[in-house]
Scaffold this active site. Structure first.
Site, mmCIF file in Angstrom:
data_model
loop_
_atom_site.group_PDB
_atom_site.id
_atom_site.type_symbol
_atom_site.label_atom_id
_atom_site.label_comp_id
_atom_site.label_asym_id
_atom_site.label_seq_id
_atom_site.Cartn_x
_atom_site.Cartn_y
_atom_site.Cartn_z
ATOM 1 N N GLY A 272 72.061 33.472 69.015
ATOM 2 C CA GLY A 272 71.481 34.454 69.561
ATOM 3 C C GLY A 272 70.869 35.137 68.637
ATOM 4 N N MET B 84 70.264 36.041 63.888
ATOM 5 C CA MET B 84 71.414 35.662 62.204
ATOM 6 C C MET B 84 71.514 36.693 61.684
ATOM 7 S SD MET B 84 73.380 33.672 60.766
ATOM 8 C CE MET B 84 73.232 33.747 58.411
ATOM 9 N N GLU B 85 72.135 36.956 61.035
ATOM 10 C CA GLU B 85 72.094 38.377 60.338
ATOM 11 C C GLU B 85 72.127 37.987 58.180
ATOM 12 O OE1 GLU B 85 76.617 35.756 59.442
ATOM 13 O OE2 GLU B 85 74.732 36.467 61.440
ATOM 14 N N ASN B 86 71.085 37.431 58.140
ATOM 15 C CA ASN B 86 70.501 37.305 56.994
ATOM 16 C C ASN B 86 70.294 38.853 56.486
ATOM 17 O OD1 ASN B 86 69.777 34.227 57.453
ATOM 18 N ND2 ASN B 86 68.302 35.020 58.688
ATOM 19 N N HIS C 181 75.811 44.098 66.655
ATOM 20 C CA HIS C 181 76.765 43.206 65.853
ATOM 21 C C HIS C 181 75.584 42.595 64.646
ATOM 22 C CE1 HIS C 181 79.303 39.160 66.423
ATOM 23 N NE2 HIS C 181 78.022 38.997 65.360
ATOM 24 N N GLU C 182 74.588 42.478 64.521
ATOM 25 C CA GLU C 182 73.641 41.522 63.389
ATOM 26 C C GLU C 182 73.644 42.621 62.466
ATOM 27 O OE1 GLU C 182 73.683 38.360 63.617
ATOM 28 O OE2 GLU C 182 73.627 38.717 65.950
ATOM 29 N N GLU D 143 82.608 37.579 62.301
ATOM 30 C CA GLU D 143 82.037 37.551 63.994
ATOM 31 C C GLU D 143 83.330 38.334 64.427
ATOM 32 O OE1 GLU D 143 79.146 36.548 64.229
ATOM 33 O OE2 GLU D 143 79.024 35.177 62.635
#
Length: 894
Positions: free
Chosen positions: A280, A282-284, A316-317, A339
């Site tokens: 969905g 990605m928290e880079n 969330h990210e 997570e």
């Protein structure tokens, strides 16, 4: 073994890299050729040699390493002392690169240099290509997705979360494109058609958080109060669709800075919408990537559910920037720390930004998702052993996310919000820029709260499953008994320290207790502070008192367990539902527990339907939404077990849902709530699926108006799916025109949400030939790889067709969707629908020679679900009163 006797063999098949040397800094240059879809690079890695070795062992996969280019230089030595390796071995099975030297490497700092080339793959992992259209021309962009273990597909590195380092990145890219990475640009140097973009050195971070994006973009931006710039990048012409996410991001960052008492750690934050993206989002660190549907929101073309989903995904990210990026799990065993917390924090933040959405009530969807997966014998503990990189993808599941978030919610509810927040802030400060394990978090929470957190929570994270709490009333006592709940009806041997909440007849009278043993008793008189002999407490109490006589365990569903009441207590709760004395969350919980007990054959379908009948005047969005979900499952069960009752059960459900649906109508009203908008669509889809003629007729009428006028207000995004489901019900090989019309809309729209909506309806028709055509369409170049899974929700009449198609196309599916959970989604969608032991055996036989570690757990879970379905069907066939109950409920009317 003495370092002198080391050999390459000892590094094979190991779950982790050896720790002879650890990286400190990466100096990485990558040149991208987007036309040929290739890249070349050079990396210089500053390492600490910490113990005696003549080998350096790091990760590399799908790269061509130039063996001639590899060198190592110790600190303080001049160029002449650069060492060249005597052997270089690439071990593909383990994705490692072993660099061996004749002599031992000096202890202390050194630099390893490597040149390499690679391909921009189409697997949505590593450094890959995504495609987009610009001025009618198809173009490539370059994107990275490194979590969990794919940085090694972009450059050789120590690709484990604990091996943090700093990164200095330079990219050579076409001059007309935008190049992004984790840090701001420090220098840009043009050289004709190519430019070199250099970025600031990053803080210390894990390899899986490194990110690169190169393409053509528009953006919108806004500053934080301290001047840090936040940007949302979109395809050219779509920047207005980034404004909502930008607004959410700025507010969420401010909230997190306050909550964690730690500033946002980087000088900028970019969020980018990527057309081809497996997850969905990605928290880079500092460069968060998203599927378009998870980041873009359009006032006209997007539904209310997408608006909510964007808010939850963004929050969330951004929670990860602290919980995951600043403080990182030590190894994938503790993935849930990332997570579970980011999931829980996303609800906390979204609730603060949009209190009118009742988001904590909707959080019950997370809890239910976790409870259902964790009721399988093939589940896994929250803290799960990971022995090889190819096993990691499978744990990005409802246990790590939903159960993780739910046990956090349970703990926060037990400790209190203020104490919990202080402890989290302490934890973030203590482990900033390093790694932590689950125990580290428990230790801080225990220090701050004075409660036995480690003892209590270890029972929830170190063993799989959860308890069912059996409750019965005996005189003035509640007898409580816990045993592990499993959907196959067997009894597991787990035991938990469960924080129970009990209320009696009113939310003003509550008690909290820790259930530490298998069995416990609770004195109701003591709880209420009453005298012996006070009326209305025993099981003989009169009907008039029953309304105030109910006992509810797990108040507002904050605990991760199920409750099984004796008949007397269950009857009182049914009365309390009808008398509207319970909160929406408790009404949700009673229905969900009753449904789960029915699946496990601990309760008949007749008694579940009797509970459902208490919800005739339900108006709460989340409860109605859950009723719809449960009704779908029951219809499927009845179709398999007692098909002669199918029309009657559908009629009962139509009667149940018609009242709230007619109240909402088809058309939006001024000032109506976000929840009403979402509910309208869900109810209309359900009524269309159950064959409600009035709904279907209206849906088809509106569909034809929409076909001729795409901007008409008669079919906004929120009700469109209901129309699509309704028209697909009539489709067959001899009447294909509605199907063709839907495909035409699919081809004409560039809205990701609309494409996904159409894909989710194509296979809902009853004709197996059309289903086969739709499934083949999923394999065509017209469907982005990430979206194909949306089209797998095949109607019951198409299950066999879908299974045949799946087997015939397995080799293609496995190759094309090899990157992690997308392949698992195919298996779950196709296999889990069946309900016979024979079919389970057939599936097992097919996979006997095809199973791989990457999806072994998913396959076993799907097979277990088939056997659970089969047992449930057989049990339902023996329910002697079922026919009578269903006919009576169907005949009652709304």
């Amino acid at each position: 073994m003495a370092a002198q006797q080391q050999s390459v063999e000892e590094f094979k098949g190991q779950p982790r890299l050896p720790r002879f040397a650890v990286p400190r800094r990466y100096d990485l240059t990558i040149a991208l050729d987007l036309v040929r879809s290739t890249f070349s690079g050079a990396v210089e890695i500053a390492v600490d040699v910490v113990s005696s070795t003549r080998f350096l062992v790091l990760n590399a996969a799908d790269l061509s390493v130039d063996h001639q280019s590899v060198w190592f230089r110790s600190q303080g030595s001049d160029r002449q002392e650069t060492k060249r390796p005597s052997e270089i071995v690439e071990i593909d099975a383990d994705e490692i690169l072993v660099v061996g030297f004749d002599d031992l490497l000096p202890i202390g700092e050194g630099v390893l240099g490597i040149r390499f080339t690679g391909t921009l793959n189409d697997q949505m992992k590593g450094l890959y290509r995504s495609t987009y259209e610009y001025n009618g021309e198809k173009r490539n962009m370059a994107v990275t997705q490194f979590e969990p273990a794919d940085a090694r597909r972009c450059f050789p590195c120590w690709d484990e979360p604990a091996l943090k380092a700093t990164f200095k990145i330079a990219l050579e890219v076409p001059s007309d494109l935008i190049a992004l990475s984790n840090m701001p640009v420090v220098n840009e140097k043009a050289n004709g058609p190519v430019k070199t973009v250099s970025f600031e050195e990053s803080p210390i971070m894990s390899t899986y958080l490194v990110a690169i994006v190169v393409g053509l973009f528009d953006y919108v931006e806004a500053p934080l109060p301290d001047g840090i710039k936040v940007r949302v990048y979109t395809q050219v012409g779509k920047s207005h669709q980034g404004k909502f996410a930008l607004d959410v991001a700025v507010k969420a960052l401010e909230l997190y800075i306050k909550y964690f008492s730690v500033p946002y750690p980087l000088p900028k934050l970019d969020m980018v919408a990527i057309p081809d993206f497996a997850a969905g989002a990605m928290e880079n660190y500092g460069l968060v990537t998203y599927r378009e549907i998870a980041l873009l929101y359009d006032e006209v073309h997007s539904s209310a559910s997408v608006k909510q989903s964007v808010a939850i995904t963004v929050t969330h990210e951004l929670a990860h920037q602290w919980f995951g990026n600043l403080v990182t799990m030590e190894w994938w065993t503790d993935l849930w720390l990332n997570e579970g917390f980011a999931t829980w924090m996303s609800y906390l933040a979204t609730d603060s930004l949009f209190p009118e959405w009742s988001i904590w009530t909707q959080f019950l969807g997370q809890t239910t998702s976790g409870l259902r997966l964790d009721a399988l014998a093939e589940s896994h503990p929250i803290e799960v052993d990971v022995n090889h990189a190819n096993e990691i993808n499978e744990i990005f599941d409802s246990i790590s996310y939903s159960k993780g978030a739910s046990v956090i919610q349970m703990l926060q509810s037990y400790l209190g919000a203020s104490s919990f927040q202080k402890a989290l802030a302490s934890y973030i400060k203590r482990y900033a820029y390093s790694n932590a394990k689950t125990e580290d978090l428990w230790a801080v929470l225990e220090e701050e709260s004075g409660e036995p957190v480690k003892e209590m929570m270890s029972s929830w994270t170190k063993q799989k499953g959860y308890p069912a709490v059996y409750v019965k009333i005996k005189g003035h006592e509640l007898e409580i008994d816990q045993s592990q709940f499993l959907s196959d009806g067997t009894l597991g041997d787990g035991q938990w320290i469960a924080p129970l909440t009990v209320c009696f007849g009113s939310y003003d009278v509550q008690k909290k207790l820790l259930l530490k043993t298998k069995v416990d008793k609770l004195d109701i008189m003591e709880l209420l502070g009453l005298q012996e002999g006070k009326p209305g407490l025993s099981e003989e109490s009169s009907q008039e008192n029953a309304g105030h006589n109910w006992i509810k365990i797990n108040v507002n569903q904050t605990g991760f367990y199920r409750v099984h009441y004796d008949n007397e207590l269950a009857a009182r709760l049914k009365f309390a539902i009808e008398a509207n004395q319970l909160t929406g969350t408790d009404r949700f919980g009673i229905l969900e527990d009753s449904f789960a007990l029915c699946v496990a054959c601990k309760q008949t379908l007749s008694s579940l339907l009797s509970v459902l009948s208490a919800y005739r005047e339900e108006t709460d969005h989340i409860v109605l939404s859950h009723i719809v979900t449960v009704c779908y499952k029951i219809v499927k069960l009845v179709a398999d077990a007692t098909p002669e009752l199918l029309d009657d059960i559908k009629l009962f459900f139509i009667n149940l849902l018609q009242f709230p649906s007619e109240k909402l109508g088809w058309d939006a009203r001024n000032g109506e709530s976000h929840l009403d908008v979402m509910l309208r669509g869900q109810l209309l889809v359900a009524l269309a699926r159950f064959g409600h003629e009035k709904t279907i007729k209206e849906a088809i009428k509106r569909f034809h108006i929409f076909l001729n006028d795409r901007i008409t207000s008669v079919l906004p995004p929120d009700t469109r799916k209901a129309a699509y489901v309704a028209v697909m019900k009539s489709v067959s090989i001899s009447n294909k025109s509605p199907y063709e019309s839907l495909l035409e809309i699919y081809r004409q729209t560039d809205e990701s949400e609309e494409k996904v909506r159409i894909l989710s309806c194509l296979t809902s028709c009853p004709d197996p030939d059309i289903i086969l055509e739709s499934l083949n369409f999923l394999l065509s170049s017209e469907v982005r790889k990430q979206d194909a899974v949306y089209g797998l929700g095949v109607s019951r009449k198409g299950h066999e067709t879908a299974w045949r198609w799946f087997k015939e196309n397995w080799d293609l599916i496995e190759k094309r969707w090899s990157s992690g959970f997308l392949l698992s989604s195919f298996i779950v969608a196709i296999v889990s629908q069946f309900g016979t032991v024979e079919k389970a055996a057939e599936v097992e036989e097919f996979f006997a020679s095809r199973t791989k570690p990457a999806f072994a757990r998913t396959l076993n879970q799907s097979l277990e679900r088939v056997r659970i379905n089969a047992r449930w069907i057989e049990y339902t066939r023996k329910d002697a009163s079922l026919g009578e109950v269903i006919k009576e409920l169907a005949g009652r009317g709304a």
